[in-house]
Design a protein around this motif. Sequence first.
Motif, PDB file in Angstrom:
ATOM      1  N   ALA A   1      -7.387  14.096  -4.403  1.00 35.67           N
ATOM      2  CA  ALA A   1      -8.419  14.538  -5.343  1.00 35.67           C
ATOM      3  C   ALA A   1      -8.691  13.455  -6.389  1.00 35.67           C
ATOM      4  CB  ALA A   1      -7.973  15.824  -6.033  1.00 35.67           C
ATOM      5  N   TYR A   2      -7.816  12.452  -6.466  1.00 32.54           N
ATOM      6  CA  TYR A   2      -7.957  11.356  -7.431  1.00 32.54           C
ATOM      7  C   TYR A   2      -7.917  10.028  -6.671  1.00 32.54           C
ATOM      8  CZ  TYR A   2      -6.708  15.260 -10.397  1.00 32.54           C
ATOM      9  OH  TYR A   2      -6.676  16.492 -11.002  1.00 32.54           O
ATOM     10  N   PRO A   3      -8.982   9.705  -5.957  1.00 25.21           N
ATOM     11  CA  PRO A   3      -8.950   8.569  -5.033  1.00 25.21           C
ATOM     12  C   PRO A   3      -8.750   7.195  -5.670  1.00 25.21           C
ATOM     13  CG  PRO A   3     -11.181   9.419  -5.250  1.00 25.21           C
ATOM     14  CD  PRO A   3     -10.279  10.376  -5.961  1.00 25.21           C
ATOM     15  N   ASP A   4      -9.133   7.031  -6.932  1.00 26.29           N
ATOM     16  CA  ASP A   4      -9.003   5.710  -7.561  1.00 26.29           C
ATOM     17  C   ASP A   4      -7.652   5.500  -8.229  1.00 26.29           C
ATOM     18  OD1 ASP A   4     -11.613   5.051  -6.795  1.00 26.29           O
ATOM     19  OD2 ASP A   4     -12.438   6.079  -8.559  1.00 26.29           O
ATOM     20  N   ALA A   5      -6.817   6.511  -8.258  1.00 27.63           N
ATOM     21  CA  ALA A   5      -5.550   6.430  -8.990  1.00 27.63           C
ATOM     22  C   ALA A   5      -4.544   5.480  -8.348  1.00 27.63           C
ATOM     23  CB  ALA A   5      -4.940   7.822  -9.120  1.00 27.63           C
ATOM     24  N   TYR A   6      -4.655   5.217  -7.059  1.00 27.08           N
ATOM     25  CA  TYR A   6      -3.689   4.354  -6.381  1.00 27.08           C
ATOM     26  C   TYR A   6      -3.751   2.914  -6.870  1.00 27.08           C
ATOM     27  CZ  TYR A   6      -3.566   8.320  -3.217  1.00 27.08           C
ATOM     28  OH  TYR A   6      -3.453   9.587  -2.703  1.00 27.08           O
TER      29      TYR A   6
ATOM     30  N   ILE B   1       0.843  -1.209   0.000  1.00 22.04           N
ATOM     31  CA  ILE B   1       0.000   0.000   0.000  1.00 22.04           C
ATOM     32  C   ILE B   1       0.872   1.250   0.000  1.00 22.04           C
ATOM     33  CG2 ILE B   1      -1.702   1.333   1.320  1.00 22.04           C
ATOM     34  CD1 ILE B   1      -2.796  -1.425   2.320  1.00 22.04           C
ATOM     35  N   SER B   2       1.933   1.243   0.802  1.00 14.94           N
ATOM     36  CA  SER B   2       2.816   2.412   0.890  1.00 14.94           C
ATOM     37  C   SER B   2       3.545   2.669  -0.421  1.00 14.94           C
ATOM     38  CB  SER B   2       3.835   2.199   2.022  1.00 14.94           C
ATOM     39  OG  SER B   2       3.178   2.050   3.253  1.00 14.94           O
TER      40      SER B   2
ATOM     41  N   TYR C   1      10.958   8.648   7.815  1.00 12.93           N
ATOM     42  CA  TYR C   1       9.961   9.430   8.544  1.00 12.93           C
ATOM     43  C   TYR C   1       8.642   9.484   7.765  1.00 12.93           C
ATOM     44  CZ  TYR C   1       7.428  13.183  10.780  1.00 12.93           C
ATOM     45  OH  TYR C   1       6.440  13.893  11.413  1.00 12.93           O
ATOM     46  N   ALA C   2       8.731   9.774   6.463  1.00  8.89           N
ATOM     47  CA  ALA C   2       7.523   9.906   5.646  1.00  8.89           C
ATOM     48  C   ALA C   2       6.735   8.598   5.616  1.00  8.89           C
ATOM     49  CB  ALA C   2       7.898  10.336   4.226  1.00  8.89           C
ATOM     50  N   THR C   3       7.440   7.488   5.497  1.00  7.70           N
ATOM     51  CA  THR C   3       6.764   6.186   5.483  1.00  7.70           C
ATOM     52  C   THR C   3       6.108   5.903   6.819  1.00  7.70           C
ATOM     53  OG1 THR C   3       8.359   5.335   3.866  1.00  7.70           O
ATOM     54  CG2 THR C   3       7.074   3.698   5.103  1.00  7.70           C
ATOM     55  N   LEU C   4       6.836   6.138   7.907  1.00  6.18           N
ATOM     56  CA  LEU C   4       6.267   5.891   9.231  1.00  6.18           C
ATOM     57  C   LEU C   4       5.054   6.792   9.489  1.00  6.18           C
ATOM     58  CD1 LEU C   4       9.536   5.384  11.318  1.00  6.18           C
ATOM     59  CD2 LEU C   4       7.944   3.622  10.527  1.00  6.18           C
ATOM     60  N   ALA C   5       5.096   8.032   8.989  1.00  8.26           N
ATOM     61  CA  ALA C   5       3.957   8.935   9.149  1.00  8.26           C
ATOM     62  C   ALA C   5       2.760   8.415   8.345  1.00  8.26           C
ATOM     63  CB  ALA C   5       4.331  10.348   8.700  1.00  8.26           C
ATOM     64  N   PHE C   6       3.006   7.993   7.106  1.00  6.84           N
ATOM     65  CA  PHE C   6       1.924   7.439   6.292  1.00  6.84           C
ATOM     66  C   PHE C   6       1.341   6.203   6.961  1.00  6.84           C
ATOM     67  CE2 PHE C   6       0.475   4.304   3.197  1.00  6.84           C
ATOM     68  CZ  PHE C   6      -0.549   5.005   2.584  1.00  6.84           C
ATOM     69  N   GLU C   7       2.212   5.304   7.422  1.00  6.81           N
ATOM     70  CA  GLU C   7       1.734   4.049   8.007  1.00  6.81           C
ATOM     71  C   GLU C   7       1.079   4.260   9.374  1.00  6.81           C
ATOM     72  OE1 GLU C   7       5.101   1.427   7.581  1.00  6.81           O
ATOM     73  OE2 GLU C   7       4.606   1.056   5.469  1.00  6.81           O
ATOM     74  N   LYS C   8       1.458   5.317  10.067  1.00  8.01           N
ATOM     75  CA  LYS C   8       0.743   5.661  11.311  1.00  8.01           C
ATOM     76  C   LYS C   8      -0.701   6.000  10.975  1.00  8.01           C
ATOM     77  CE  LYS C   8       0.728   8.906  15.181  1.00  8.01           C
ATOM     78  NZ  LYS C   8       1.339  10.099  15.768  1.00  8.01           N
ATOM     79  N   GLY C   9      -0.882   6.752   9.898  1.00  6.28           N
ATOM     80  CA  GLY C   9      -2.235   7.064   9.437  1.00  6.28           C
ATOM     81  C   GLY C   9      -2.965   5.810   8.975  1.00  6.28           C
ATOM     82  N   LEU C  10      -2.256   4.916   8.301  1.00 10.93           N
ATOM     83  CA  LEU C  10      -2.858   3.674   7.818  1.00 10.93           C
ATOM     84  C   LEU C  10      -3.343   2.815   8.987  1.00 10.93           C
ATOM     85  CD1 LEU C  10      -3.410   1.979   5.256  1.00 10.93           C
ATOM     86  CD2 LEU C  10      -1.158   0.932   5.606  1.00 10.93           C
ATOM     87  N   LYS C  11      -2.538   2.722  10.032  1.00  8.08           N
ATOM     88  CA  LYS C  11      -2.920   1.906  11.197  1.00  8.08           C
ATOM     89  C   LYS C  11      -4.171   2.437  11.888  1.00  8.08           C
ATOM     90  CE  LYS C  11       1.223   1.892  13.177  1.00  8.08           C
ATOM     91  NZ  LYS C  11       2.342   1.602  14.095  1.00  8.08           N
TER      92      LYS C  11
ATOM     93  N   ALA D   1      -7.767   2.025   1.106  1.00  9.76           N
ATOM     94  CA  ALA D   1      -6.876   2.215   2.258  1.00  9.76           C
ATOM     95  C   ALA D   1      -5.982   3.430   2.040  1.00  9.76           C
ATOM     96  CB  ALA D   1      -6.039   0.960   2.490  1.00  9.76           C
ATOM     97  N   ALA D   2      -5.386   3.542   0.850  1.00  8.56           N
ATOM     98  CA  ALA D   2      -4.503   4.673   0.557  1.00  8.56           C
ATOM     99  C   ALA D   2      -5.269   5.988   0.581  1.00  8.56           C
ATOM    100  CB  ALA D   2      -3.829   4.469  -0.801  1.00  8.56           C
ATOM    101  N   GLN D   3      -6.438   6.016  -0.013  1.00  6.86           N
ATOM    102  CA  GLN D   3      -7.235   7.236  -0.075  1.00  6.86           C
ATOM    103  C   GLN D   3      -7.664   7.690   1.308  1.00  6.86           C
ATOM    104  OE1 GLN D   3      -7.784   9.595  -1.992  1.00  6.86           O
ATOM    105  NE2 GLN D   3      -9.637  10.580  -1.260  1.00  6.86           N
ATOM    106  N   THR D   4      -7.971   6.758   2.183  1.00 11.84           N
ATOM    107  CA  THR D   4      -8.400   7.133   3.528  1.00 11.84           C
ATOM    108  C   THR D   4      -7.300   7.899   4.255  1.00 11.84           C
ATOM    109  OG1 THR D   4      -9.835   5.202   3.586  1.00 11.84           O
ATOM    110  CG2 THR D   4      -9.365   6.230   5.689  1.00 11.84           C
ATOM    111  N   VAL D   5      -6.047   7.549   3.977  1.00 11.83           N
ATOM    112  CA  VAL D   5      -4.918   8.252   4.604  1.00 11.83           C
ATOM    113  C   VAL D   5      -4.602   9.532   3.843  1.00 11.83           C
ATOM    114  CG1 VAL D   5      -2.480   8.105   5.259  1.00 11.83           C
ATOM    115  CG2 VAL D   5      -3.952   6.086   5.459  1.00 11.83           C
ATOM    116  N   GLN D   6      -4.537   9.456   2.529  1.00 12.53           N
ATOM    117  CA  GLN D   6      -4.036  10.566   1.716  1.00 12.53           C
ATOM    118  C   GLN D   6      -5.077  11.646   1.419  1.00 12.53           C
ATOM    119  OE1 GLN D   6      -0.660   9.938   2.099  1.00 12.53           O
ATOM    120  NE2 GLN D   6      -0.418  10.706   0.027  1.00 12.53           N
TER     121      GLN D   6
END
Length: 196
Positions: free
Chosen positions: A174-179, A95-96, A143-153, A166-171
Amino acid sequence: MNTIIRKSVLGIAGLAFAGGLAAGPLNHHDATPATTALTPVAAVQADKPDAGKLIPHGVQGTQSRIDLNDEQTANAKAIIAATKKAGLPERAAVISIATSLQESKLENLGHLGEKNDHDSLGLFQQRPSSGWGTPEQITDPEYATLAFEKGLKQVDGWQDMPLTQAAQTVQVSAYPDAYAQWEQQAADIVAQHWNN
């Protein structure tokens, strides 16, 4: 004389063997008979994660792929290392990495001037003004990964969600399906580098 030496060596080897058995784990409660037949076990390749853990729901939609240079590969490896440091499974790394592929093509972007999306920076295009950290912090891959994954958790059930959700919920993109388009390449990267 050779016979005496040979008998001594064999005697010492016998003691070492017997001592090894006695010193090894003994299970006096094991009632398994010595004549138990061996059951074949499927061989598992230990150097690659299970594909079912990487893409549990299959990929969604058309997949994109880019060739990675050395810097992008190093950033992917940094994401994997940070995921392991956070104690998260391979799926979190998929996901990251897919998120970073969408946000920055795995490039640790600084400020892009007029092309910049507000104050977005780094692998995940996190914004200091949104509380992700300082510019120095969010341009540090770990740091950036840990911050993203903190949001993911903090996303209930992220492990069972489609990647893009999952990615959109954290990020909150404006383009939620692009991940979703990066899931296969992200899984391939994790499969290749998880155990390196």
